[in-house]
Design a protein around this motif. Sequence first.
Motif, PDB file in Angstrom:
ATOM      1  N   ASP A  54      -5.229  -1.133  -7.785  1.00 12.37           N
ATOM      2  CA  ASP A  54      -4.979   0.312  -7.775  1.00 12.37           C
ATOM      3  C   ASP A  54      -3.830   0.723  -8.695  1.00 12.37           C
ATOM      4  O   ASP A  54      -3.991   1.630  -9.511  1.00 12.37           O
ATOM      5  CB  ASP A  54      -4.733   0.785  -6.345  1.00 12.37           C
ATOM      6  N   PRO A  55      -2.652   0.114  -8.595  1.00 15.44           N
ATOM      7  CA  PRO A  55      -1.593   0.502  -9.531  1.00 15.44           C
ATOM      8  C   PRO A  55      -1.874   0.076 -10.976  1.00 15.44           C
ATOM      9  O   PRO A  55      -1.383   0.713 -11.903  1.00 15.44           O
ATOM     10  CB  PRO A  55      -0.338  -0.190  -8.971  1.00 15.44           C
ATOM     11  N   ALA A  71       5.138  -2.354  -7.196  1.00 17.75           N
ATOM     12  CA  ALA A  71       3.998  -2.954  -6.507  1.00 17.75           C
ATOM     13  C   ALA A  71       3.470  -4.154  -7.280  1.00 17.75           C
ATOM     14  O   ALA A  71       3.170  -5.214  -6.700  1.00 17.75           O
ATOM     15  CB  ALA A  71       2.893  -1.913  -6.321  1.00 17.75           C
ATOM     16  N   TYR A  95      -2.871  -6.383  -8.278  1.00 15.26           N
ATOM     17  CA  TYR A  95      -3.133  -5.238  -7.404  1.00 15.26           C
ATOM     18  C   TYR A  95      -3.860  -4.181  -8.248  1.00 15.26           C
ATOM     19  O   TYR A  95      -3.275  -3.527  -9.106  1.00 15.26           O
ATOM     20  CB  TYR A  95      -1.817  -4.721  -6.848  1.00 15.26           C
ATOM     21  N   TYR A 116       7.058   3.106  -9.372  1.00 14.91           N
ATOM     22  CA  TYR A 116       6.497   2.516  -8.148  1.00 14.91           C
ATOM     23  C   TYR A 116       5.303   1.612  -8.447  1.00 14.91           C
ATOM     24  O   TYR A 116       5.062   0.645  -7.718  1.00 14.91           O
ATOM     25  CB  TYR A 116       6.133   3.623  -7.157  1.00 14.91           C
ATOM     26  N   CYS A 117       4.569   1.920  -9.502  1.00 17.33           N
ATOM     27  CA  CYS A 117       3.511   0.979  -9.935  1.00 17.33           C
ATOM     28  C   CYS A 117       4.120  -0.374 -10.276  1.00 17.33           C
ATOM     29  O   CYS A 117       3.620  -1.433  -9.863  1.00 17.33           O
ATOM     30  CB  CYS A 117       2.777   1.535 -11.168  1.00 17.33           C
ATOM     31  N   TRP A 145       0.803   7.120  -6.561  1.00 25.37           N
ATOM     32  CA  TRP A 145      -0.270   8.086  -6.791  1.00 25.37           C
ATOM     33  C   TRP A 145       0.174   9.499  -6.440  1.00 25.37           C
ATOM     34  O   TRP A 145      -0.209  10.471  -7.116  1.00 25.37           O
ATOM     35  CB  TRP A 145      -1.511   7.697  -5.985  1.00 25.37           C
ATOM     36  N   MET A 170       0.823  -1.208   0.000  1.00 20.76           N
ATOM     37  CA  MET A 170       0.000   0.000   0.000  1.00 20.76           C
ATOM     38  C   MET A 170       0.858   1.260   0.000  1.00 20.76           C
ATOM     39  O   MET A 170       0.476   2.281  -0.575  1.00 20.76           O
ATOM     40  CB  MET A 170      -0.957  -0.015   1.184  1.00 20.76           C
ATOM     41  N   ASP A 205       1.992   1.952  -3.442  1.00 16.90           N
ATOM     42  CA  ASP A 205       0.874   2.544  -4.171  1.00 16.90           C
ATOM     43  C   ASP A 205       0.687   4.010  -3.791  1.00 16.90           C
ATOM     44  O   ASP A 205       0.422   4.861  -4.645  1.00 16.90           O
ATOM     45  CB  ASP A 205      -0.399   1.752  -3.883  1.00 16.90           C
ATOM     46  N   GLN A 206       0.832   4.326  -2.506  1.00 13.29           N
ATOM     47  CA  GLN A 206       0.730   5.723  -2.071  1.00 13.29           C
ATOM     48  C   GLN A 206       1.765   6.599  -2.778  1.00 13.29           C
ATOM     49  O   GLN A 206       1.459   7.695  -3.249  1.00 13.29           O
ATOM     50  CB  GLN A 206       0.939   5.817  -0.558  1.00 13.29           C
TER      51      GLN A 206
END
Length: 904
Positions: A532-533, A523, A530, A519-520, A505, A498, A501-502
């Motif tokens: 979100d990414p 992750a 996952y 960073y995507c 974004w 997470m 992911d933070q």
Amino acid sequence: MASNKVKRTRKKQSGKALPPDVRQDCRPVVDRTGSIETLLQTVESDPHNIHARLALADAYLRTNLETEIIQTLLPLHDRYPFEDQISNRLYNRLLALGYAHVGQLNQAEETCHRGLRDEPDGLDYHFVLCFVHLSLREYDKAIEFGRRYLDLREALLSQNKAAMDYSTSHSHLSQIQNSVGSAHFEKASWNEAIEYFEASIQADPGNHLPYINLVNLAKHHKDPDSARQIIERGLKHCRQVQELRMLGNSLDTSATVSACMIVKDEEELLPGCLESIRDWVDEIIIVDTGSTDRTVEIAESYGARIFHQPWEGNFSKHRNYSLELATCDWIFIIDADERFVQEDLPQLRRLLNDEEYGILSINVFNVYGSSEELTTFLPSVRFWRRKLNLRYEGIVHNLLKLGEEHPVLRAAVRLKHLGYGLGAERMGKKFIRTKTLLENQLDENPDNFFALFNYAQLLKGEDQNYAVMNIPTIIKSASRAVELTDPSKKDQRPIHLMCLDQIAWANYFDKSYDEALKYCERALATKPDYLDPLLLEGHIYGRKEQWDEAFEAYHKYLEAQKAYDPAKETDCLILTHIDSRANAYYGLALISEVRDDNERAKEYYLAALDAQSGHIDANLRLANLYFSEGDFENAIRYFQRQSALSQNSVESAIGLATAYYRMGDNEKAESCFASAIEQNPSHAGLRNRYAQFLLQRGEESLAAEQFQAVVEMGGGTGETYQRLAETYFQLERYCEAIKAYRQVLDSERPSAELLNDLGNCYFKMKQYEEAEGHYLHALECDGSHTLTYRNLGLAQVGLEKYPEALSALERYSQNVSDGMDVLPIMGDVCFKMGQHERALEYYERYLAKNPTAASVLHRLSDCYLHMGHRDSAIIGYRRVLQIDPAFELARQRLDSLMEKAPQI
């Protein structure tokens, strides 16, 4: 609430099947002699064969393979409409039913309305539209189309008409009656709901859905005896009985549940929470930490056991106190801003009564707004057996201490959390309180990775799109948490993921797209599904205008989202984009627009709306696409939907008004503008568009009032002042036009066009010297502005500067392919200068193209007269009178000449 006591007022619908002669030959275009395999071979060998594709889609529908219909018919999209009407009607029916089955509701609705334009009484379209509007929670429309279906079906039976419709059986009748009953249930029209549910059972006693709905209705009215009777009826007749058995078991459950809560000043949210659990938990334990509102009074009204403990700034301490007070078999943790989803109660009861399970992790969905369409997701342990003696630790975001010896069962049971959709004031207080506690916790232990994550998460949520001022701190806190965690360790892996992911974004909103992408990828290397990414990668590539990569990324997200099952999630992740299909489809639609593929763009916008009906941007862009194609009917439909979602939407009001105007409905266009202005009286852009609409209708005075209102409210741009000036000019209000033009000149660089228009105002006021000055200034700006030479010449004629006027007019006529209009003026100038022969040249050039121009012919005759050519003048005057017998001056000249004629 026993169903046999309900008074029936509606005419009973027939449950008989269609007569054989009605059912036969209803689809003559379809070949039903071959198997699906044979039809597939035919389509593969001849993919352009319309009848073969229709026959294959028909076969899929008859064999319950509806998911294959869309792919079978999509290749026919660009060929519709077909040459024969029967194929068109069959295509629309199959497509509507196929779209409805796979949940593409907007496409289904659009297809139905297209079909209804050709067949207003089509049963299938009403059948599908009832289902569509029920799914969209548009209950009045669902009832309307459902009742219309029932009336049409009754007429079809009574008149023994042939029909092409599929939805004519007992089963379809039962489905439509159950849908109408469900719509009435949602409207709290209990008697009508019961009536339709019972009619649904009568039409098809084996359909389990109306029984389930009647049971839920009985439970809603706290009538367990009626609920049991309905379940017994259903178990005797239904083809599917598992859910009915589960409902029956839930009425007789033995495991007991203690709902444990800590509260403070929750009078607004607490009633909704307690209402969702009061009927099935056995005790409600509430620890109040110092409420000063009606919280305690409300809790007591629901039969809760109230305990008081002063707030000490430690959530775990108060939470654990509530656990010590519980007495039932199971502990259930819930907060005042959460709601239990009632539909999941049967499954929960089954799990609670199963001795095999001791700890349940359920799905908590954070919902935003009244529509509850925007959600985030978190698996969370909320149920465990009290005998396990589990406790919490942590000051703010408390953690339940679980050992390896405590296996956790993931359960498809839902809580809705409203805590992120509160009012601005409450959210602000909550933010400050949580921020203070976390900062105190980090002061004591700077390397607490759980607190670091929560701190970054809190700052992330302070603003909808990451407050710019918070981005460095988010990245710093999350980066430190990444350093402190090991993704190979079960308890650290979720925080590690997470935080990656933070960071991704945060970099995205900071426009550091390459860093965000890095960073995507980190992750996704650890957790490939996952969500979100995965979605973020699509956004990043879109911002970088790498359309192919963005297109692929969005599709990857959609595939992963489709395969994702929250009940099987083993990582305790907060998922912001558990269902952001609407955003992915919207991104795909934008890419399609960039590629000039409007048909595909429309399909993706419709898919976005199916995923999230309240997606305002998709409604607006879809409406604009239809508008650009001249499909004003569909444009109006989606502008109206946007208006329903955002009542003060100026864009939708303007779009609606313009579409109605283009369709010739000025009254509705006017109404749209008036309503929008009433709601948005200070919106300059809206008044601007309204003024333009008034100009198109020829209402210049009203348009000027609107432009003037824009100026007075401070929204006057150079363009607004110019439109105002042009409107005043049309109204012959030249002084006001001049003032408006001068405002334009104050706001932008002078142009030849602007100076020419300003000169025209002075010309109309016969202030020829001022007009001349502005025309000359215009030509200094742009010597090729030909029209200005004409206007300059006319002004100089007014000033009696005949040589200069002639020069300017000559320049104009030489540079315009059709400069005939100034030739008579040039002739007049020469005449006044005594250059009669030159005047004759201009008049004759004009008359060669316009031989019936009586006034010019009269001036030509005058010219001959002044040159002493008496006979030519007489011939000219006579010709003038032949063209216009009422030309009095020509008659006087002719009479005078004839009186002086020599006597023979």
